[in-house]
Design a protein around this motif. Structure first.
Motif, PDB file in Angstrom:
ATOM      1  N   VAL A   1      -6.340 -36.534  -9.347  1.00 53.32           N
ATOM      2  CA  VAL A   1      -7.539 -36.383  -8.530  1.00 53.32           C
ATOM      3  C   VAL A   1      -7.131 -36.403  -7.062  1.00 53.32           C
ATOM      4  N   PHE A   2      -7.695 -35.481  -6.273  1.00 55.06           N
ATOM      5  CA  PHE A   2      -7.332 -35.372  -4.862  1.00 55.06           C
ATOM      6  C   PHE A   2      -8.514 -35.763  -3.992  1.00 55.06           C
ATOM      7  N   SER A   3      -8.322 -36.834  -3.210  1.00 57.41           N
ATOM      8  CA  SER A   3      -9.352 -37.364  -2.316  1.00 57.41           C
ATOM      9  C   SER A   3      -8.912 -37.184  -0.871  1.00 57.41           C
ATOM     10  N   MET A   4      -9.688 -36.427  -0.093  1.00 61.91           N
ATOM     11  CA  MET A   4      -9.428 -36.238   1.327  1.00 61.91           C
ATOM     12  C   MET A   4     -10.151 -37.315   2.124  1.00 61.91           C
ATOM     13  N   CYS A   5      -9.436 -37.939   3.047  1.00 68.29           N
ATOM     14  CA  CYS A   5     -10.027 -39.030   3.833  1.00 68.29           C
ATOM     15  C   CYS A   5      -9.966 -38.681   5.312  1.00 68.29           C
ATOM     16  N   ASN A   6     -10.820 -37.772   5.751  1.00 67.58           N
ATOM     17  CA  ASN A   6     -10.777 -37.356   7.144  1.00 67.58           C
ATOM     18  C   ASN A   6     -12.157 -37.331   7.787  1.00 67.58           C
ATOM     19  N   GLY A   7     -13.114 -38.029   7.203  1.00 67.68           N
ATOM     20  CA  GLY A   7     -14.473 -37.967   7.709  1.00 67.68           C
ATOM     21  C   GLY A   7     -14.647 -38.543   9.097  1.00 67.68           C
ATOM     22  N   TRP A   8     -13.741 -39.436   9.530  1.00 68.11           N
ATOM     23  CA  TRP A   8     -13.896 -40.047  10.842  1.00 68.11           C
ATOM     24  C   TRP A   8     -13.581 -39.067  11.969  1.00 68.11           C
ATOM     25  N   ASP A   9     -12.954 -37.927  11.663  1.00 68.04           N
ATOM     26  CA  ASP A   9     -12.772 -36.849  12.630  1.00 68.04           C
ATOM     27  C   ASP A   9     -13.913 -35.863  12.406  1.00 68.04           C
ATOM     28  N   ALA A  10     -15.002 -36.032  13.158  1.00 73.06           N
ATOM     29  CA  ALA A  10     -16.234 -35.299  12.879  1.00 73.06           C
ATOM     30  C   ALA A  10     -16.072 -33.794  12.998  1.00 73.06           C
ATOM     31  N   SER A  11     -15.060 -33.352  13.724  1.00 67.84           N
ATOM     32  CA  SER A  11     -14.892 -31.917  13.921  1.00 67.84           C
ATOM     33  C   SER A  11     -14.404 -31.202  12.671  1.00 67.84           C
ATOM     34  N   VAL A  12     -13.891 -31.930  11.699  1.00 67.13           N
ATOM     35  CA  VAL A  12     -13.323 -31.296  10.501  1.00 67.13           C
ATOM     36  C   VAL A  12     -14.414 -30.818   9.542  1.00 67.13           C
ATOM     37  N   GLN A  13     -15.509 -31.559   9.406  1.00 68.20           N
ATOM     38  CA  GLN A  13     -16.642 -31.204   8.551  1.00 68.20           C
ATOM     39  C   GLN A  13     -16.187 -30.661   7.188  1.00 68.20           C
ATOM     40  N   PRO A  14     -15.516 -31.477   6.392  1.00 63.16           N
ATOM     41  CA  PRO A  14     -14.910 -30.971   5.150  1.00 63.16           C
ATOM     42  C   PRO A  14     -15.906 -30.445   4.133  1.00 63.16           C
ATOM     43  N   TRP A  15     -17.141 -30.980   4.152  1.00 64.69           N
ATOM     44  CA  TRP A  15     -18.112 -30.537   3.152  1.00 64.69           C
ATOM     45  C   TRP A  15     -18.387 -29.040   3.228  1.00 64.69           C
ATOM     46  N   THR A  16     -18.134 -28.425   4.390  1.00 66.75           N
ATOM     47  CA  THR A  16     -18.435 -27.005   4.550  1.00 66.75           C
ATOM     48  C   THR A  16     -17.376 -26.094   3.955  1.00 66.75           C
ATOM     49  N   TRP A  17     -16.206 -26.651   3.573  1.00 65.91           N
ATOM     50  CA  TRP A  17     -15.127 -25.785   3.101  1.00 65.91           C
ATOM     51  C   TRP A  17     -14.238 -26.385   2.018  1.00 65.91           C
ATOM     52  N   ALA A  18     -14.327 -27.682   1.772  1.00 66.81           N
ATOM     53  CA  ALA A  18     -13.310 -28.351   0.959  1.00 66.81           C
ATOM     54  C   ALA A  18     -13.543 -28.281  -0.543  1.00 66.81           C
ATOM     55  N   GLY A  19     -14.637 -27.662  -0.998  1.00 65.62           N
ATOM     56  CA  GLY A  19     -14.888 -27.604  -2.429  1.00 65.62           C
ATOM     57  C   GLY A  19     -13.717 -27.078  -3.249  1.00 65.62           C
ATOM     58  N   PRO A  20     -13.074 -25.984  -2.831  1.00 72.06           N
ATOM     59  CA  PRO A  20     -11.937 -25.472  -3.599  1.00 72.06           C
ATOM     60  C   PRO A  20     -10.617 -26.181  -3.306  1.00 72.06           C
ATOM     61  N   VAL A  21     -10.639 -27.179  -2.410  1.00 69.34           N
ATOM     62  CA  VAL A  21      -9.399 -27.821  -1.974  1.00 69.34           C
ATOM     63  C   VAL A  21      -9.220 -29.214  -2.570  1.00 69.34           C
ATOM     64  N   ALA A  22     -10.288 -29.990  -2.647  1.00 70.02           N
ATOM     65  CA  ALA A  22     -10.191 -31.385  -3.079  1.00 70.02           C
ATOM     66  C   ALA A  22     -11.329 -31.721  -4.026  1.00 70.02           C
ATOM     67  N   ASN A  23     -11.171 -32.846  -4.721  1.00 65.65           N
ATOM     68  CA  ASN A  23     -12.224 -33.314  -5.621  1.00 65.65           C
ATOM     69  C   ASN A  23     -13.277 -34.137  -4.900  1.00 65.65           C
ATOM     70  N   LEU A  24     -12.917 -34.714  -3.780  1.00 65.05           N
ATOM     71  CA  LEU A  24     -13.861 -35.460  -2.965  1.00 65.05           C
ATOM     72  C   LEU A  24     -13.338 -35.521  -1.550  1.00 65.05           C
ATOM     73  N   TRP A  25     -14.246 -35.693  -0.597  1.00 68.11           N
ATOM     74  CA  TRP A  25     -13.881 -35.704   0.812  1.00 68.11           C
ATOM     75  C   TRP A  25     -14.771 -36.674   1.550  1.00 68.11           C
ATOM     76  N   ARG A  26     -14.162 -37.389   2.497  1.00 66.43           N
ATOM     77  CA  ARG A  26     -14.922 -38.340   3.293  1.00 66.43           C
ATOM     78  C   ARG A  26     -15.848 -37.598   4.237  1.00 66.43           C
TER      79      ARG A  26
END
Length: 561
Positions: free
Chosen positions: A223-248
């Motif tokens: 399982v791949f968990s991305m932990c980068n939510g504290w950098d607000a500019s990354v906005q992983p929810w807009t693109w990370a679906g095909p990259v990780a199983n969960l994202w901060r």
């Protein structure tokens, strides 16, 4: 020491009192995406209105429901050890957590030595893990649990240990050989200078995709968990679906109500991006770490309603019966783990009194009544508002007390300060709602809140479609909502004359906030019977939107999705 040019040193608070200095290139704030999804009203014909699909999930077949487990950081920080991990795994095995569905025993930062070995491999700190990571993973596996580990996408972890940058495949191979089942990858010490001209989001896509591919190449399911939510500019929810199983999606949570509430506010509007194999992560649970039992219960209710990962961050070896009773409430866990995989959405939010609804795979709806305020309050909604219809009565099961009652439509409870009441609503049929941009078909533009303001009274306009938070709307119970359901499309001052401005306002279920989505593509005010209209059939950015007599014009044609 001085940060590198173009960067500055930030202090990232860790909640046991230790502060870790991290050098990172943090650019100015960017707008956080606050999206919402809700339930659709069957009696309204909307054949032309189709919700935008969520991006496809990472194709590793893992985390089809939100991961459940434990992580050492919130309670122990850098004081991780082999003994602690084994003791916690055994406690989970014996205290009912494993039986309730918790699988992962995850270690966080500070587990490794300060340098790689001669071959470039990561090395476990021999004082903390004398038998090595593989032996610890083996012990966890012997209990029927799974094992997770921590790394960082940058040159060093947040605590200054070797990062995976430039070693992605080597580290993935090592983790697989150790029997790792879950990887949490952080976002500290990123060498942004190696990616000239690229935004933080572009760099994140590159680095996290490298790790995704490296994990896949090992052949081991991790399982791949991305932990980068504290950098607000990354906005992983807009693109990370095909990259990780969960994202901060949020900054690091702290064991207090204010922090928990802040993370809830960020995460509650991101429902369109969650689903099986791809989850919004508002950070770990703080159950038993310092909040009151009422607040703990509220957090667990909200995280389950939002289909969030349930990763507990407390001391499970010495957990109280109160803590364990919250963490092992199977009725609430069933909502979080429901295979439909829908994140609950905001139905209403007024004066700190929130209603959320989450459709479930068997046709039931989970409803949370949450009181953000410091005083007890009665919070109410209706079966129709949460997506239920077609029955003369509905069954309400209180998921914390187990009590069962019936209602003809009203759902209400006295909710303590900082507390939540959670119901499972059965009976009738459940409907679904469209969410996404509201397209002004004649202008090829989108319904837009100017400047992303959330101020009451802001008149709506059309603008080039950009997937922004201020252009993302949800139709639910006759309302068109934006900003996670906190603001509604509103006809100014209950006026019903042609030319009435259309604005945003706090949702209040008033007649001037009720709209009909019609099969001919028009959107009409239920109170006025007038059509949502782009003034003067304009097509330029900034053209205001108003109510006008329906006339079949292209400037009164709309679609959602």
């Amino acid at each position: 020491m001085n940060p590198a040019p173009g960067s500055y040193s930030i202090s990232r608070s860790r909640f046991f009192g230790q502060r870790l200095n991290v050098s990172a290139n943090i650019i100015g704030r960017s707008t956080r995406t606050w999206l919402a999804a809700a339930l659709f009203l069957l009696l309204i014909p909307v054949t032309v209105l189709v919700p935008a699909p969520r991006a496809s999930a990472l194709g590793n077949g893992l985390a089809r429901t939100p991961p459940m487990g434990w992580n050492d950081w919130n309670a122990y920080g850098c004081n991780v050890s082999e003994q602690l991990v084994k003791q916690t795994a055994l406690a989970m095995h014996n205290n009912g957590m494993q039986a309730a569905g918790y699988q992962y025993v995850n270690i966080d930062d500070c587990w490794m030595s300060s340098a790689r070995d001669a071959g470039g491999n990561l090395v476990a700190d021999p004082a903390k893990f004398p038998d090595g990571i593989a032996a610890v993973a083996g012990y966890v596996h012997s209990l029927g649990l799974k094992f997770g580990i921590y790394e960082d996408a940058g040159t060093a972890t947040c605590a200054g240990y070797p990062g995976s940058y430039g070693h992605e495949q080597q580290d993935a191979n090592l983790f697989a050989s150790w029997g790792v089942d879950y990887l949490k990858e952080d976002w500290c010490n990123i060498p942004f200078g190696s990616f000239p001209g690229q935004s933080h989001q572009q760099v994140a896509k590159t680095l996290y995709s490298r790790t995704r591919d490296a994990l896949a190449a090992t052949g081991r399911p991790i399982v791949f968990s991305m932990c980068n939510g504290w950098d607000a500019s990354v906005q992983p929810w807009t693109w990370a679906g095909p990259v990780a199983n969960l994202w901060r999606t949020t900054t690091d949570i702290q064991p207090n109500f204010s922090s928990m509430l802040s993370n809830f506010h960020v995460n509650r509007g991101l429902a369109p991006y969650a689903g099986p194999g791809a989850w919004n992560d508002p950070d770990m649970l703080e159950i038993g770490n310092g909040m009151s039992a009422t607040e703990d219960q509220a957090e667990f209710s909200l995280w389950a309603e939002m289909a969030a990962p349930l990763i507990e961050g407390g001391n499970l070896v010495n957990a109280s019966s109160s803590t364990l009773s919250i963490l092992t409430n199977r009725a609430v866990i069933a909502v979080d783990q429901d295979p439909l995989g829908r994140q609950g959405t905001q139905v209403s939010a007024s004066g700190g009194h929130d209603v959320l609804a989450k459709p479930l795979s068997n046709g039931d709806v989970s409803v949370v009544l949450f009181n953000e305020t410091g005083s007890a309050a009665t919070i109410s909604t209706t079966a129709g508002a949460v997506g239920k219809s077609g029955a003369s009565s509905y069954t309400l099961t209180n998921l914390w007390t187990g009590s069962v009652s019936t209602t003809t439509g009203t759902i209400t409870a006295s909710v303590p300060a900082h507390g939540a009441v959670m119901f499972r609503v059965a009976g009738g049929s459940t409907t679904t709602n469209p969410t996404g941009a509201v397209h002004a078909n004649g202008a090829s533009k989108c319904l837009d809140v100017p400047g992303s303001t959330q101020a009451n009274g802001a008149q709506l306009q059309i603008w080039t479609c950009n997937s922004g938070v201020n252009q993302t709307w949800t139709y639910s119970a006759g309302q068109l909502t934006v900003y996670g359901g906190t603001k509604c499309l509103d006809a100014y001052n209950n006026q019903t004359a042609p030319g009435t401005k259309v604005e945003i306002w706090d949702c209040n279920q008033g007649a001037n906030q009720q709209w009909l989505l019609n099969a001919d593509g028009t959107i009409t005010g239920a109170q006025s019977g007038l059509c949502l209209d782009v003034t003067g059939a304009g097509t330029a950015n900034g053209t205001p939107v108003e109510l006008w007599t329906c006339n079949g014009g292209s400037n009164q044609q709309w679609s959602i999705g």
